[in-house]
Motif scaffolding. Structure first.
Motif, PDB file in Angstrom:
ATOM      1  N   SER A 454       0.831  -1.195   0.000  1.00 51.33           N
ATOM      2  CA  SER A 454       0.000   0.000   0.000  1.00 51.33           C
ATOM      3  C   SER A 454       0.870   1.251   0.000  1.00 51.33           C
ATOM      4  O   SER A 454       1.729   1.430   0.868  1.00 51.33           O
ATOM      5  CB  SER A 454      -0.922   0.001   1.228  1.00 51.33           C
ATOM      6  OG  SER A 454      -1.697   1.175   1.263  1.00 51.33           O
ATOM      7  N   SER A 456       0.722   5.638  -1.251  1.00 50.90           N
ATOM      8  CA  SER A 456      -0.116   6.742  -1.698  1.00 50.90           C
ATOM      9  C   SER A 456       0.241   7.169  -3.115  1.00 50.90           C
ATOM     10  O   SER A 456       1.417   7.195  -3.498  1.00 50.90           O
ATOM     11  CB  SER A 456       0.046   7.925  -0.740  1.00 50.90           C
ATOM     12  OG  SER A 456      -0.662   9.046  -1.205  1.00 50.90           O
ATOM     13  N   GLU A 739     -10.227   4.110   0.307  1.00 45.90           N
ATOM     14  CA  GLU A 739      -9.511   5.110   1.112  1.00 45.90           C
ATOM     15  C   GLU A 739      -9.809   6.492   0.538  1.00 45.90           C
ATOM     16  O   GLU A 739     -10.527   6.637  -0.440  1.00 45.90           O
ATOM     17  CB  GLU A 739      -7.995   4.844   1.102  1.00 45.90           C
ATOM     18  CG  GLU A 739      -7.435   4.337   2.434  1.00 45.90           C
ATOM     19  CD  GLU A 739      -7.558   5.354   3.564  1.00 45.90           C
ATOM     20  OE1 GLU A 739      -7.958   6.504   3.315  1.00 45.90           O
ATOM     21  OE2 GLU A 739      -7.236   4.992   4.704  1.00 45.90           O
ATOM     22  N   ASP A 759      -4.485   4.705  -0.530  1.00 45.05           N
ATOM     23  CA  ASP A 759      -3.939   3.351  -0.383  1.00 45.05           C
ATOM     24  C   ASP A 759      -3.422   2.780  -1.699  1.00 45.05           C
ATOM     25  O   ASP A 759      -3.194   1.575  -1.821  1.00 45.05           O
ATOM     26  CB  ASP A 759      -4.974   2.410   0.227  1.00 45.05           C
ATOM     27  CG  ASP A 759      -6.239   2.309  -0.613  1.00 45.05           C
ATOM     28  OD1 ASP A 759      -6.347   3.052  -1.601  1.00 45.05           O
ATOM     29  OD2 ASP A 759      -7.111   1.485  -0.280  1.00 45.05           O
TER      30      ASP A 759
END
Length: 767
Positions: A454, A456, A739, A759
Motif C-alpha cells: 500500500s 499513496s 480510502e 492506499d
C-alpha cells in the motif's frame, strides 16, 4: 430634524453619487440596539424612546414624518407587514405590542385626530424582535427566552414556543412551507417550529465560532514571522439585495447581475455578499464618507427592493442620540469598487492568452540566451580527427559540420516542430474534436492497484494525446499506464523520496518529475533512465511543483518561497568513453519570489500555447499572479482561502474558440477545509464557490474537464464528487473507493475520469 446633507463622492468615471444622507433626526435618548424597519416607500424607527416615527422615503416635500404615540416604555422592536395594502406596522415595548394600519393612521392625522393602533400583547417582557407572517394574520414576538405567536387583529396569544435557554434574538417565517418558524437565540442555537401546534421540529447543536490560529506571514525584509489577527464586526441586519433592471447594463462586468446577493448591515458599513461564491461584491464604509452623521451604527434596516436603482437605509448611532436616513446608489457603489482595482500601478486586465508581443527585456526572450546552451567550452568540435569521405552521389557526408546544440527559438502563433522519432506516429493534439458529453464519466470501469504494498498516489496526469497516464507514488517511483489502465505500466525509478509532481511535454515524449529528495528529473518516455537530473545541491527544500512551460521551451519549478524559470537542452546519446556523463544541460534564467510566504504550495501555468501568466499559491493563504513578459508580480489576492491553497487547476486545452478563450481565464483553487473556488483572472474575483463536502485532514486534488463543463474533486470520505460549472453543489458522487480520494484527472481526448486513493488504487470511470 436636521437638514439633509449631500454626501456625493463621485469616483473617476462615475457621474452619480454613491450615498446621500437625506435626513437626520435627534432623539432625547439613545436608540441603539433596537429593531428598525424599512418597506418599499417607508422606514420606521423609535424616537425619544416611546414614540414611533414613520418616514416617507420619497422626495415629496409634502410628506412629513408621522409620529405615533401609544407606548409608555421605550420601543425596542419595529416591523412592517408583508402586504402592501393595507400596510401594517408593529411596534413593541415591554408594556405593549401594537399593530398600526398606516393608511388609517394617515387618514386620522388629516382629520386632525389622534391615530390609534390595536394592542395585541401586554406585559410580555423585553421584546427584541417582531415579525409578521406572510399573510399578516400572525405576529411572532421574541420576548425573553420565549416566542409568542399573537393574533394581528386582537389581543390573543395563539401559541407560546419555549425551548431556548437564552433570549431569542430573531424569528423568521418560512415562505415556502406553511406554519413553519425558525428562531435564533443567544444560547447559540437555532430551532425550527410548527407554530400552529407549538411543536419543536428541529433544534441545532450549539453553534460556535471557529477560531482560526493566527496565520504567520513571512517578511522578506527582516526574515521574521509576523502574527496577523483577523477582526470582525457585529451583523446588525441581513436583507435581500434587489437587482435593478438596468444594473447589468450599468455594470456589465459585475457577476451580481446573474447571482443572488444579500445586504449585510454592520456597525462599520454596508456590504453586498454574492450568494453564489460567498464573496464581497461591494463595501460601503461609513468612515470613508466623513460628512456622514453616523460613523458607527448601533442599529440598521435596509430596503428589500431598489427604487430607481437606489436603496434606502436607516441607521441609529451607537454612541450618540441620532437617527439617519441614507440613500445608496447601488450601481455607483459597484462601479467605485471596480475603479479601485489597480494592477501594477495602473488599471489593466490580465489574460492567460498573450495579448501583446514578447518584450525584448522579458526573461522569456531567447535572444540573450540563444547561444548559451550551444557554445559549451567542454564540447570539442567534431571536425578534428575525422576522416573525409567523398562519393560522386553524395555532396557531403556531414562530418564537416558541428552537431546542432541549440534549442529552437519559439515563434508566436506557430505550432511547435514535432520531434517524433522515425517509425512513430505524430502525437494527437489535446482537445482536438473532444466530444462534449451530455453527462460526466460516472460509470465505474475498472480498478488497478499501483504497487504490491500500500502506497499513496501523490500525483497523476494524462499525456496530451490521452494515451498514457503518469502516476507519482510515495514509494519513490514514477509509473506510466495506458489510459485504459490495462497492461503493465512502465516504471521510472531513481528518486529517493516521494514524487510530488509529474508533467508531460507537449509532444508527449518527455516526463518531468519532482520529489521530496530535492531533485528534478526529466525522462524520455521510451527510456527508464533520466535524460536530465538536477541534484540536491541546487535546491534547499523539496520541489513541490514542476512542469514544462512556454511550449516546452522552459521548465517551471517551485522550491520554498521561490519558483525558477529554467532553460534546458536534452540529449539522450552517450559518449563512448564517458557513458556515465549526461549530455543534457540546464540553466537557471531567473528566480521569482512570492510575496510574504514561507513556501509556494502550488504552481500552475499553461504550456499548450504561448502564455506569460504564472499562478502561484503560498502558505500565507494568498494567490499571486506573475507576468513573465514583464518579469514581475502583477497582482496578489490575499486570503484566497481560510487555509493555504493545496492546488491550482487551470483549463489547459489547446483548441481555440471564443468560448474557450473565455474559459482559459478561469481557474480553480482548493484548500483543506475550505472547499473549491472558481476565479476569473481578468477581474481577480471569485465567481463561484462549490460546496457539498469538505476535506479536513488530507489535501485532495481537483480537475476540470477539457470542455470546461465538469469539475471533479477528491475527498477524504472515500468518494469523488463531480460538479457542473454553473452549479455550486455536486451533481454526482462516485463511491466504491477504499480510502481517501486524493487525486483526480480527466482524460484530454476522451471523456473519462481517473481517481487515485491514499492506499494506492486507481479507479477508471467512463460516461
Amino acid at each position: 430634524m436636521e437638514s439633509p446633507e449631500d454626501l456625493c463622492f463621485p469616483e473617476e468615471g462615475c457621474d452619480s453619487s454613491i450615498v446621500l444622507e437625506k435626513q437626520v433626526f435627534g432623539s432625547q435618548v439613545s436608540e441603539s440596539h433596537v429593531q428598525l424597519a424599512c418597506s418599499l416607500h417607508y422606514c420606521a424607527f423609535p424616537l425619544n424612546g416611546n414614540e414611533l416615527c414613520i418616514l416617507d422615503t420619497t422626495d415629496d416635500p409634502e410628506h412629513q414624518p408621522l409620529h405615533l404615540i401609544g407606548h409608555h416604555h421605550s420601543i425596542t422592536a419595529v416591523a412592517f407587514g408583508s402586504k402592501v395594502s393595507p400596510l401594517l406596522i408593529c411596534s413593541a415595548s415591554s408594556d405593549y405590542v401594537i399593530v398600526w394600519d398606516l393608511d388609517a393612521c394617515m387618514k386620522k392625522v388629516l382629520e386632525g385626530l389622534m391615530p390609534q393602533g390595536v394592542v395585541i400583547g401586554t406585559l410580555l417582557g423585553m421584546v427584541l424582535y417582531v415579525r409578521f407572517s406572510p399573510d399578516d394574520q400572525t405576529v411572532a414576538v421574541c420576548a425573553g427566552n420565549r416566542i409568542y405567536m399573537l393574533n394581528a387583529k386582537d389581543e390573543a396569544i395563539l401559541a407560546e414556543l419555549e425551548g431556548h435557554l437564552a433570549p431569542v434574538t430573531a424569528a423568521e417565517f418560512c415562505t415556502w412551507e406553511k406554519n413553519i418558524l425558525i428562531s435564533v437565540s443567544e444560547d447559540r442555537s437555532f430551532k425550527v417550529w410548527d407554530y400552529c401546534t407549538g411543536l419543536l421540529i428541529y433544534q441545532s447543536a450549539v453553534i460556535t465560532d471557529q477560531i482560526q490560529n493566527s496565520s504567520k506571514a513571512y517578511t522578506s525584509n527582516d526574515l521574521r514571522y509576523e502574527e496577523t489577527v483577523e477582526s470582525s464586526f457585529p451583523v446588525l441586519q441581513i436583507e435581500h439585495c434587489d437587482k435593478s433592471a438596468n444594473l447589468e447594463d450599468e455594470v456589465p462586468s459585475f457577476s451580481y447581475a446573474n447571482a443572488r446577493c444579500l445586504w449585510i448591515g454592520s456597525s462599520t458599513g454596508l456590504f453586498i455578499i454574492n450568494m453564489a461564491n460567498f464573496e464581497l461584491e461591494a463595501i460601503l464604509h461609513f468612515r470613508d464618507f466623513s460628512a456622514l452623521s453616523i460613523q458607527s451604527a448601533g442599529s440598521c434596516a435596509i430596503m428589500k427592493k431598489a427604487v430607481s436603482g437606489k436603496v434606502c437605509c436607516v441607521l441609529t448611532s451607537m454612541f450618540e442620540n441620532r437617527i439617519a436616513l441614507l440613500e445608496v446608489n447601488v450601481a455607483a457603489l459597484l462601479r467605485s469598487q471596480q475603479n479601485e482595482l489597480h494592477l501594477s500601478g495602473k488599471e489593466k486586465r490580465l489574460s492567460v492568452i498573450a495579448r501583446c508581443s514578447l518584450l525584448p527585456t522579458s526573461p522569456l526572450c531567447l535572444k540573450k540566451e540563444k547561444n548559451i546552451l550551444g557554445n559549451r567550452k567542454d564540447i570539442k568540435s567534431s571536425v578534428k580527427d575525422q576522416p573525409l569521405v567523398f562519393h560522386n552521389k553524395i555532396k557531403s557526408s556531414g562530418y564537416t559540420s558541428a552537431p546542432q546544440m541549440t534549442m529552437f527559438s519559439p515563434k508566436m502563433n506557430t505550432k511547435p516542430k514535432s520531434s517524433v522519432p522515425k517509425g512513430k506516429k505524430s502525437n494527437k493534439r489535446r482537445n482536438e474534436e473532444y466530444p462534449l458529453p451530455k453527462s460526466p464519466p460516472t460509470k465505474f470501469e475498472r480498478q488497478v492497484t499501483v504497487a504490491d504494498k500500500s502506497t499513496s498516489v501523490c500525483c497523476i496526469q494524462y499525456s496530451g494525446d490521452g494515451e498514457l497516464l503518469a502516476c507519482g507514488l510515495a514509494d519513490k517511483t514514477l509509473l506510466a499506464f495506458k489510459s485504459n489502465l490495462t497492461g503493465t505500466p512502465t516504471v521510472y525509478s531513481g528518486h529517493d523520496g516521494a514524487v510530488n509532481s509529474v508533467g508531460w511535454s507537449l509532444d508527449n515524449h518527455w516526463l518531468v518529475s519532482s520529489s521530496e529528495d530535492r531533485t528534478l528529473r526529466i525522462w524520455s518516455v521510451s527510456s527508464a533512465e533520466p535524460a536530465l537530473c538536477l541534484g540536491k545541491e541546487l535546491f534547499h527544500k523539496p520541489i513541490r511543483s514542476a512542469q514544462f512551460y512556454y511550449i516546452d521551451t522552459f521548465i517551471l519549478l517551485s522550491c520554498g518561497a521561490e519558483f525558477y524559470l529554467l532553460r534546458y537542452y536534452l540529449d539522450t546519446s552517450k559518449d563512448e568513453f564517458k557513458r556515465y556523463k549526461s549530455k543534457s544541460i540546464c540553466k537557471s534564467i531567473q528566480k521569482f519570489r512570492m510575496t510574504s510566504t514561507v513556501e509556494i504550495s502550488s504552481l500552475s501555468a499553461v504550456n499548450e500555447f504561448y502564455s506569460y501568466i504564472v499562478l502561484a499559491a503560498g502558505s500565507n493563504r494568498a494567490l499571486e499572479v506573475f507576468d513573465l513578459n514583464v518579469g514581475c508580480s502583477a497582482a496578489v489576492i490575499t486570503d484566497a482561502h481560510s487555509r493555504s491553497v493545496h492546488q491550482i487547476c487551470q483549463n489547459k486545452g489547446s483548441a481555440f474558440s471564443s468560448q474557450q478563450c473565455e474559459a482559459y481565464n478561469l481557474f480553480l483553487t482548493t484548500a483543506i477545509g475550505d472547499g473549491i473556488k472558481l476565479w476569473d483572472l481578468r477581474t481577480l474575483r471569485c465567481e463561484r464557490r462549490f460546496e457539498g463536502h469538505s476535506s479536513r485532514c488530507h489535501p485532495c486534488g481537483i480537475a476540470v474537464s477539457p470542455c470546461g463543463q465538469f469539475i471533479a474533486s477528491g475527498s477524504e470520505d472515500k468518494c469523488a464528487y463531480i460538479y457542473e460549472k454553473h452549479s455550486s453543489t455536486y451533481s454526482h458522487k462516485l463511491t466504491g473507493h477504499t480510502e481517501s480520494v486524493i487525486n483526480v484527472a480527466f482524460g484530454p481526448s476522451f471523456p473519462q475520469l481517473t481517481t487515485a486513493t491514499l492506499d494506492g488504487k486507481l479507479h477508471l470511470f467512463l460516461p
